[in-house]
Enzyme design. Structure first.
Site, mmCIF file in Angstrom:
data_model
loop_
_atom_site.group_PDB
_atom_site.id
_atom_site.type_symbol
_atom_site.label_atom_id
_atom_site.label_comp_id
_atom_site.label_asym_id
_atom_site.label_seq_id
_atom_site.Cartn_x
_atom_site.Cartn_y
_atom_site.Cartn_z
ATOM 1 N N ASP A 13 6.273 11.297 7.028
ATOM 2 C CA ASP A 13 7.657 11.773 6.396
ATOM 3 C C ASP A 13 8.603 11.427 7.649
ATOM 4 O O ASP A 13 9.627 12.269 7.790
ATOM 5 C CB ASP A 13 7.586 13.226 6.122
ATOM 6 C CG ASP A 13 6.516 13.664 4.988
ATOM 7 O OD1 ASP A 13 6.336 12.937 4.028
ATOM 8 O OD2 ASP A 13 5.884 14.540 5.265
ATOM 9 N N LYS A 16 10.423 6.266 6.561
ATOM 10 C CA LYS A 16 9.945 5.018 6.804
ATOM 11 C C LYS A 16 10.599 4.265 5.370
ATOM 12 O O LYS A 16 10.967 3.091 5.502
ATOM 13 C CB LYS A 16 8.364 4.808 6.492
ATOM 14 C CG LYS A 16 7.782 5.281 7.490
ATOM 15 C CD LYS A 16 6.161 5.077 7.362
ATOM 16 C CE LYS A 16 5.706 6.177 6.506
ATOM 17 N NZ LYS A 16 5.523 7.659 6.775
ATOM 18 N N GLY A 40 4.931 9.077 -0.401
ATOM 19 C CA GLY A 40 5.932 9.409 -0.949
ATOM 20 C C GLY A 40 7.275 9.070 -0.193
ATOM 21 O O GLY A 40 7.671 9.554 0.655
ATOM 22 N N HIS A 41 7.927 8.017 -0.840
ATOM 23 C CA HIS A 41 9.227 7.655 -0.181
ATOM 24 C C HIS A 41 10.415 8.014 -0.855
ATOM 25 O O HIS A 41 10.349 7.834 -1.996
ATOM 26 C CB HIS A 41 9.208 6.079 0.066
ATOM 27 C CG HIS A 41 8.382 5.544 0.997
ATOM 28 N ND1 HIS A 41 7.949 6.016 2.375
ATOM 29 C CD2 HIS A 41 7.419 4.227 1.203
ATOM 30 C CE1 HIS A 41 7.162 5.389 2.860
ATOM 31 N NE2 HIS A 41 6.674 4.179 2.249
ATOM 32 N N GLN A 222 1.825 7.453 5.299
ATOM 33 C CA GLN A 222 1.452 8.645 6.158
ATOM 34 C C GLN A 222 1.844 8.427 7.818
ATOM 35 O O GLN A 222 2.952 7.773 7.674
ATOM 36 C CB GLN A 222 0.032 9.148 6.102
ATOM 37 C CG GLN A 222 -0.443 9.612 4.707
ATOM 38 C CD GLN A 222 -0.725 8.609 3.765
ATOM 39 O OE1 GLN A 222 -1.582 7.595 3.912
ATOM 40 N NE2 GLN A 222 -0.055 8.701 2.397
ATOM 41 N N GLY A 300 6.228 18.747 -3.018
ATOM 42 C CA GLY A 300 7.262 19.557 -3.046
ATOM 43 C C GLY A 300 6.801 21.137 -2.235
ATOM 44 O O GLY A 300 7.625 22.026 -2.132
ATOM 45 N N PRO A 302 7.060 23.162 1.425
ATOM 46 C CA PRO A 302 7.937 22.826 2.689
ATOM 47 C C PRO A 302 7.181 22.562 3.849
ATOM 48 O O PRO A 302 5.911 22.582 4.110
ATOM 49 C CB PRO A 302 8.419 24.421 2.728
ATOM 50 C CG PRO A 302 7.446 25.243 1.749
ATOM 51 C CD PRO A 302 6.759 24.438 0.865
HETATM 52 P P1 IMP Z 1 -4.864 13.680 1.621
HETATM 53 O O1 IMP Z 1 -4.148 12.406 2.300
HETATM 54 O O2 IMP Z 1 -4.043 13.993 0.325
HETATM 55 O O3 IMP Z 1 -6.233 13.553 1.848
HETATM 56 O O4 IMP Z 1 -4.244 14.762 2.737
HETATM 57 C C1 IMP Z 1 -4.736 14.880 3.907
HETATM 58 C C2 IMP Z 1 -3.581 14.990 4.963
HETATM 59 O O5 IMP Z 1 -2.650 14.025 4.958
HETATM 60 C C3 IMP Z 1 -2.982 16.567 4.766
HETATM 61 O O6 IMP Z 1 -2.596 17.234 5.753
HETATM 62 C C4 IMP Z 1 -1.614 15.902 3.802
HETATM 63 O O7 IMP Z 1 -0.625 16.765 3.858
HETATM 64 C C5 IMP Z 1 -1.250 14.600 4.825
HETATM 65 N N1 IMP Z 1 -0.588 13.672 3.900
HETATM 66 C C6 IMP Z 1 -1.037 12.787 3.016
HETATM 67 N N2 IMP Z 1 -0.110 12.082 2.789
HETATM 68 C C7 IMP Z 1 1.077 12.437 3.325
HETATM 69 C C8 IMP Z 1 2.342 11.905 3.438
HETATM 70 O O8 IMP Z 1 2.891 10.734 2.819
HETATM 71 N N3 IMP Z 1 3.166 12.470 4.254
HETATM 72 C C9 IMP Z 1 2.756 13.502 5.151
HETATM 73 N N4 IMP Z 1 1.478 14.324 5.030
HETATM 74 C C10 IMP Z 1 0.711 13.437 4.393
#
Ligand code: IMP
Length: 445
Positions: A13, A16, A40-41, A222, A300, A302
């Site tokens: 987040d 990017k 998610g972008h 990520q 969604g 916080p």
């Molecule tokens: P997973 O990728 O759904 O298995 O989640 C593992 C960890 O990565 C968790 O802490 C999620 O909140 C975090 N995470 C996964 N995708 C994102 C992203 O696109 N942005 C921020 N955190 C992410």
């Protein structure tokens, strides 16, 4: 020829999407190499607002090719939903979106297992996005997974059986029903037919494009601190989010990658659980959350908020070979009297400048801050670095010094136009020849 990796230097987040959207016209193709629809972008341009999860934001640029590499995990239904949404907004991905046959499929039982595990873990949960990412990568490593190219296999039923047996057993242990094998087999056959025109042997495609002198932009999802190896394990995602992941996840060898642009938010956010040394609990955390609109694009939820952690960012520069930084959301700090940067951790009374390997140690770390004066004026929409208030320029200089990389881009708002491009070798190196001028023209500079 230039191939550049753009990746997040924190816990995701970082913004990017905006930077990729800004520089991708300079490249021939945009390539994702890991993760799935956990990403998610949000891209804003004019009055349009897109939330993309699987497809790179490059798809919004007419004629741009986009690739989903072999290192990804793809939920077919999510991909089709996204393509339908794009089509409804007048964006046609036909003939320019290529999806690796070797990318692994996320199936409905993967999502169910992700949710069941999180529910069973209670306070010890990871806080995943519940998109089935972990279970799908786990099955890949266990050599049980189905790749997208396997969905059309004549032996699909035999390939699916051991996977379903395994997932069914895991679900049953957690008190959930076993998946319906016949329904899943039918669904897989349907997805195979719809995927067929999109699938390609993308490693050959990408290397052929490089042979032809085309330029590639690798878009990380990520962030570095969520990397399976280098992140804050076990509170990480299940893929290689770092630069090396771009090689593994695409079949483009590391030597063909020319540079790395790290995206760094001017403060820190994190969704999900896990240690967060600079987290701000009360008013300041809420202030950043509100002013920075820090709510997960995918879930969604916080986001947890805190000061910039330069210890973690310095580590991200090192493990990714970051050549230059794009600093985002600095305008969120516009009204503050003072701003802090964490420059070291104090752990068990000892000051340390390295990220410890265990979450237990990281959980005990106290931030050692360098405090800078705020600029207390509106910087939104600034396009010229020299027009930033002196205190804002000093904040950028302090970040450069603490993380060990130059800030080649400073984002001064969510829109493409609200961007400062800093002249110099760092940006020239990361963009194809002559592209800095065209990117500058695109933002109206
Ligand atoms: P997973 O990728 O759904 O298995 O989640 C593992 C960890 O990565 C968790 O802490 C999620 O909140 C975090 N995470 C996964 N995708 C994102 C992203 O696109 N942005 C921020 N955190 C992410």
């Amino acid at each position: 020829m230039t191939s550049t990796v753009v990746l997040g230097m924190q816990w995701g987040d970082e913004g990017k999407g905006k930077i990729v959207d800004l520089i991708c016209p300079a490249f021939d193709a945009v390539v994702r190499y890991q993760g799935g629809d956990n990403a998610g972008h949000t891209v804003k341009f004019g009055d349009r607002h897109f939330a993309l999860h699987l497809v790179p934001s490059g798809i919004l640029h007419p004629g741009k090719s986009c690739v989903l590499g072999n290192g990804m995990v793809v939920r077919p239904a999510a991909l089709f939903e996204e393509l339908d949404g794009l089509a409804a907004s007048g964006v046609d991905a036909g003939g320019r979106l290529f999806v690796s046959r070797r990318a692994h499929a996320i199936l409905p039982p993967h999502l169910e297992l992700d949710a069941a595990r999180e529910a069973a873990a209670g306070d010890g949960k990871i806080g995943t996005t519940v998109r089935g990412i972990g279970p799908a990568y786990e099955n890949k490593a266990a050599r049980l997974g189905l790749r997208l190219g396997d969905l059309a296999s004549a032996a699909l039923e035999e390939r699916l059986a051991p996977l379903l047996d395994h997932l069914g057993g895991e679900l049953e242990r957690l008190g959930r029903p076993r998946p319906d094998g016949a329904a899943l087999l039918d669904a897989c056959r349907g997805w195979a037919a719809s995927l067929d025109p999109l699938l390609a042997d993308t490693a050959y495609l990408l290397n052929d494009w490089l042979d032809d002198g085309r330029s590639l932009l690798f878009e990380g999802a990520q962030g570095a601190l969520l990397d399976l190896d280098h992140g804050t394990y076990p509170f990480v995602t299940s893929s290689s989010t770092t630069t090396a992941g771009a090689g593994v996840g695409t079949g483009v060898p590391p030597g063909r990658i020319d540079g790395v642009l790290g995206i760094l938010k001017a403060y820190t956010t994190r969704v999900g659980t896990g240690p967060f040394v600079t987290e701000l609990e009360e008013d300041h955390g809420e202030f950043l959350r509100r002013r920075g609109n820090e709510v997960g694009t995918t879930t969604g939820r916080p986001r947890r908020c805190g000061w910039l952690d330069a210890v973690a960012a310095r580590y991200a520069v090192m493990v990714n070979g970051v050549d230059a930084v794009a600093l985002t959301k600095m305008d969120v700090l516009d009204t503050l009297d003072e701003i802090r940067i964490c420059v070291a951790y104090r752990i068990d009374g000892e000051e340390r400048r390295q990220v410890p390997a265990t979450v237990e140690e990281l959980g005990r770390a106290e931030p050692v801050y360098r405090t800078l004066p705020g600029w207390r004026s509106d910087t939104v929409g600034t396009v010229d670095f020299d027009r930033l208030p002196a205190a804002a320029r000093s904040y950028v200089a302090a970040i450069e010094e603490e993380v060990g990389a130059p800030a080649a881009i400073v984002s001064s708002g969510p829109r493409r136009e609200e961007t400062i491009l800093r002249p110099g070798a760092a940006l020239e190196r990361l963009l194809p020849a002559g592209a800095v001028a065209s990117v500058r023209a695109a933002i109206g500079g």
